[in-house]
Design a protein around this motif. Sequence first.
Motif, PDB file in Angstrom:
ATOM      1  N   THR A 185      25.062 -18.956  22.605  1.00  0.00           N
ATOM      2  CA  THR A 185      25.058 -19.814  21.314  1.00  0.00           C
ATOM      3  C   THR A 185      23.989 -19.097  20.225  1.00  0.00           C
ATOM      4  N   VAL A 186      24.508 -19.011  19.088  1.00  0.00           N
ATOM      5  CA  VAL A 186      24.115 -18.357  17.542  1.00  0.00           C
ATOM      6  C   VAL A 186      23.968 -19.505  17.129  1.00  0.00           C
ATOM      7  N   ILE A 187      23.181 -19.612  15.953  1.00  0.00           N
ATOM      8  CA  ILE A 187      22.497 -20.697  14.847  1.00  0.00           C
ATOM      9  C   ILE A 187      22.379 -20.216  14.076  1.00  0.00           C
ATOM     10  N   ILE A 188      23.208 -19.994  12.933  1.00  0.00           N
ATOM     11  CA  ILE A 188      23.513 -19.243  11.532  1.00  0.00           C
ATOM     12  C   ILE A 188      22.273 -20.344  10.799  1.00  0.00           C
ATOM     13  N   ASP A 189      21.247 -19.619  10.090  1.00  0.00           N
ATOM     14  CA  ASP A 189      20.872 -21.188   9.149  1.00  0.00           C
ATOM     15  C   ASP A 189      21.021 -20.381   7.059  1.00  0.00           C
ATOM     16  N   THR A 190      21.811 -21.218   6.618  1.00  0.00           N
ATOM     17  CA  THR A 190      22.247 -20.552   5.838  1.00  0.00           C
ATOM     18  C   THR A 190      21.043 -21.174   4.614  1.00  0.00           C
ATOM     19  N   ALA A 191      21.214 -20.612   3.360  1.00  0.00           N
ATOM     20  CA  ALA A 191      20.410 -20.748   2.066  1.00  0.00           C
ATOM     21  C   ALA A 191      20.998 -21.986   1.141  1.00  0.00           C
ATOM     22  N   GLY A 192      20.370 -22.624   1.140  1.00  0.00           N
ATOM     23  CA  GLY A 192      20.629 -24.230   0.858  1.00  0.00           C
ATOM     24  C   GLY A 192      20.555 -24.289  -0.768  1.00  0.00           C
ATOM     25  N   ARG A 193      20.846 -25.389  -1.527  1.00  0.00           N
ATOM     26  CA  ARG A 193      20.229 -25.114  -3.163  1.00  0.00           C
ATOM     27  C   ARG A 193      20.174 -26.676  -3.734  1.00  0.00           C
ATOM     28  N   LEU A 194      19.414 -26.725  -4.578  1.00  0.00           N
ATOM     29  CA  LEU A 194      19.641 -27.981  -5.042  1.00  0.00           C
ATOM     30  C   LEU A 194      20.043 -29.110  -5.499  1.00  0.00           C
ATOM     31  N   GLN A 195      21.541 -28.248  -5.646  1.00  0.00           N
ATOM     32  CA  GLN A 195      22.709 -28.838  -6.527  1.00  0.00           C
ATOM     33  C   GLN A 195      23.682 -28.313  -5.752  1.00  0.00           C
ATOM     34  N   ILE A 196      25.062 -28.815  -5.571  1.00  0.00           N
ATOM     35  CA  ILE A 196      26.417 -27.936  -5.333  1.00  0.00           C
ATOM     36  C   ILE A 196      26.636 -27.252  -6.418  1.00  0.00           C
ATOM     37  N   ASP A 197      26.814 -25.603  -6.058  1.00  0.00           N
ATOM     38  CA  ASP A 197      27.074 -24.691  -7.540  1.00  0.00           C
ATOM     39  C   ASP A 197      28.015 -24.165  -6.757  1.00  0.00           C
ATOM     40  N   GLY A 198      29.216 -23.099  -7.259  1.00  0.00           N
ATOM     41  CA  GLY A 198      29.556 -22.221  -6.951  1.00  0.00           C
ATOM     42  C   GLY A 198      29.756 -21.027  -6.046  1.00  0.00           C
ATOM     43  N   ASN A 199      28.792 -20.808  -6.975  1.00  0.00           N
ATOM     44  CA  ASN A 199      27.334 -19.523  -5.809  1.00  0.00           C
ATOM     45  C   ASN A 199      26.987 -20.069  -4.624  1.00  0.00           C
ATOM     46  N   ALA A 222      19.276 -38.224   4.949  1.00  0.00           N
ATOM     47  CA  ALA A 222      19.597 -39.719   5.853  1.00  0.00           C
ATOM     48  C   ALA A 222      19.365 -41.090   4.188  1.00  0.00           C
ATOM     49  N   MET A 223      18.618 -40.584   3.669  1.00  0.00           N
ATOM     50  CA  MET A 223      17.251 -42.013   2.926  1.00  0.00           C
ATOM     51  C   MET A 223      18.001 -41.091   1.111  1.00  0.00           C
ATOM     52  N   THR A 224      19.479 -40.792   1.327  1.00  0.00           N
ATOM     53  CA  THR A 224      20.185 -40.435  -0.039  1.00  0.00           C
ATOM     54  C   THR A 224      21.397 -41.459   0.329  1.00  0.00           C
ATOM     55  N   GLY A 225      21.383 -42.281   1.552  1.00  0.00           N
ATOM     56  CA  GLY A 225      22.959 -43.593   1.512  1.00  0.00           C
ATOM     57  C   GLY A 225      23.864 -43.025   1.003  1.00  0.00           C
ATOM     58  N   GLN A 226      24.700 -44.052   0.684  1.00  0.00           N
ATOM     59  CA  GLN A 226      26.285 -43.874   1.016  1.00  0.00           C
ATOM     60  C   GLN A 226      26.002 -41.862  -0.310  1.00  0.00           C
ATOM     61  N   GLU A 227      26.133 -41.518  -0.835  1.00  0.00           N
ATOM     62  CA  GLU A 227      25.518 -40.407  -1.321  1.00  0.00           C
ATOM     63  C   GLU A 227      25.502 -38.720  -0.125  1.00  0.00           C
ATOM     64  N   ALA A 228      25.172 -38.978   0.699  1.00  0.00           N
ATOM     65  CA  ALA A 228      25.078 -38.213   1.725  1.00  0.00           C
ATOM     66  C   ALA A 228      26.615 -38.311   2.400  1.00  0.00           C
ATOM     67  N   ALA A 229      27.236 -39.301   2.186  1.00  0.00           N
ATOM     68  CA  ALA A 229      28.690 -39.451   2.865  1.00  0.00           C
ATOM     69  C   ALA A 229      29.169 -38.785   1.928  1.00  0.00           C
ATOM     70  N   ASN A 230      28.845 -38.850   0.269  1.00  0.00           N
ATOM     71  CA  ASN A 230      29.830 -37.887  -0.609  1.00  0.00           C
ATOM     72  C   ASN A 230      29.512 -36.752  -0.718  1.00  0.00           C
ATOM     73  N   LEU A 231      28.438 -36.530   0.203  1.00  0.00           N
ATOM     74  CA  LEU A 231      28.143 -35.276  -0.426  1.00  0.00           C
ATOM     75  C   LEU A 231      28.742 -34.304   0.828  1.00  0.00           C
ATOM     76  N   THR A 232      29.005 -34.809   1.740  1.00  0.00           N
ATOM     77  CA  THR A 232      29.360 -34.791   3.715  1.00  0.00           C
ATOM     78  C   THR A 232      31.466 -34.163   3.027  1.00  0.00           C
ATOM     79  N   ARG A 233      31.927 -35.194   2.093  1.00  0.00           N
ATOM     80  CA  ARG A 233      33.459 -35.621   1.387  1.00  0.00           C
ATOM     81  C   ARG A 233      33.629 -33.676   0.893  1.00  0.00           C
ATOM     82  N   THR A 234      32.381 -33.722  -0.016  1.00  0.00           N
ATOM     83  CA  THR A 234      33.010 -32.780  -1.221  1.00  0.00           C
ATOM     84  C   THR A 234      32.812 -30.897  -0.277  1.00  0.00           C
TER      85      THR A 234
END
Length: 476
Positions: A185-199, A222-234
């Motif tokens: 298995t290879v697991i690739i850790d990608t970059a995160g951002r403070l918020q979703i952006d196009g780049n 998980a502490m973001t509550g239902q926002e976690a679900a919205n983020l997953t959908r996006t």
Amino acid sequence: MFDALAESLESAWKKLRGQDKIRESNIQDALQEVRRALLAADVNLQVVKDFVTEVEKQALGADVIAGVKPDQQFIKIVYDELVKVMGDTNVPLAQAETSPTVILMAGLQGTGKTTATAKLALHLAKENRKTLLVATDVYRPAAVDQLVTLGQQIKIPVFEMGTDANPVEIARQGLAKAKEMGVDTVIIDTAGRLQIDGNMMAELAQIKETVQPHETLLVVDAMTGQEAANLTRTFHEQIGITGAILTKLDGDTRGGAALSVRQISGQPIKFVGVGEKVEALQPFYPERMAQRILGMGDVLTLVEKAQEEIDIADAAKMQEKILKAQFDFSDFLKQMRLMKNMGSLGGLLKMIPGMGKLSGEQLQKGESELKKAEAIISSMTKEERQNPDLLTGSPSRRRRIAKGSGHSDSQVTELVGKFMQMRSMMQKMGQGEMPEMFGGMGGMNRPAQPGWRGYTGAPGKTKKKKDKKKKGFGTL
């Protein structure tokens, strides 16, 4: 985890106590309590509406079962619906027919994505899968160094090209290296951002196109509550993910994320992070989570934790010593330290049915008692640990131990007395059930109301604290 939700739901059951059967007239108050509880837990509004509607439909259409009270029947209906909402069953990781299996990790900054990457690698290592980690987050300061350090800690190799290389190229070369090494298995850790952006999305899409992952996992807090679900959908709509990892479920989470992600995003929760340690990652089982939410415990997960830590041959020897009343302080100290490897006191006790209502204060008192016991035992000589009888008739020995451990003579005398009582009780149990050996101080930890009795015999004292074991792995 979910304490407030469990407490609120319990008030719903109370609305049906004393009733002879579930009727439309007496169920409305209970449904209202369920609705309030879910909204307070930050569950998505549409999920709440659908949930309550389905519970009402099932409750009113349920056959009356002889010997089952309405509140018990209602709990079962809510349990079944909780399981359904969270996904019915565990969804395991995909495994490629031809190695390596490629897992792409995505998420925003601050969700614990890099740590979750290492946790997942360690989880796979326990399943005897060889893994390579690939560090492509060249933007966050020290992100590459963090993954390298975690890799060294868990003894799993990390492929990195520094912070000047292109993330897509790092991912491509990392995959090539994995094939060269012959890892599973290879697991690739990608970059995160403070918020979703196009780049960010464009780069992530390019990496995904390059490595063609078998799994694309989104790490969400998980502490973001239902926002976690919205983020997953996006993320799913823009990138296409195969599942989510919920982190920080051990924190002050209200439960909304766990109950919303599957319904809102359509993607399963595959793992949950239940602590900061690298070992604190568990596969997500909807039925087990529902049991925890409803205060039923989670015995299966507890057993799995025990199986990871306990040597069967060693356990058999320990049982033989107990049956012959040869269990000594060295054995007890070993059991305490073994249990520490399994996790926190609160986390373990809440997996035991009926123990979910223990308060933080009760757990704190229990941990304090166990630390005191460990300090006292650690101040004994090897001979005294192996032969507790030496301490029963020797005040001078007990005084020396008290001074060395920083506790009073009476506390040492009390611990020795209770240990001898426990040993005697265990011998009398013969070949029967021995739940208290697992918990530490035998009869001193019998269930009581509202909590358990601990070493001092006072209500609310509990068992011992456990800290998870570290296993470790390296870097390339």
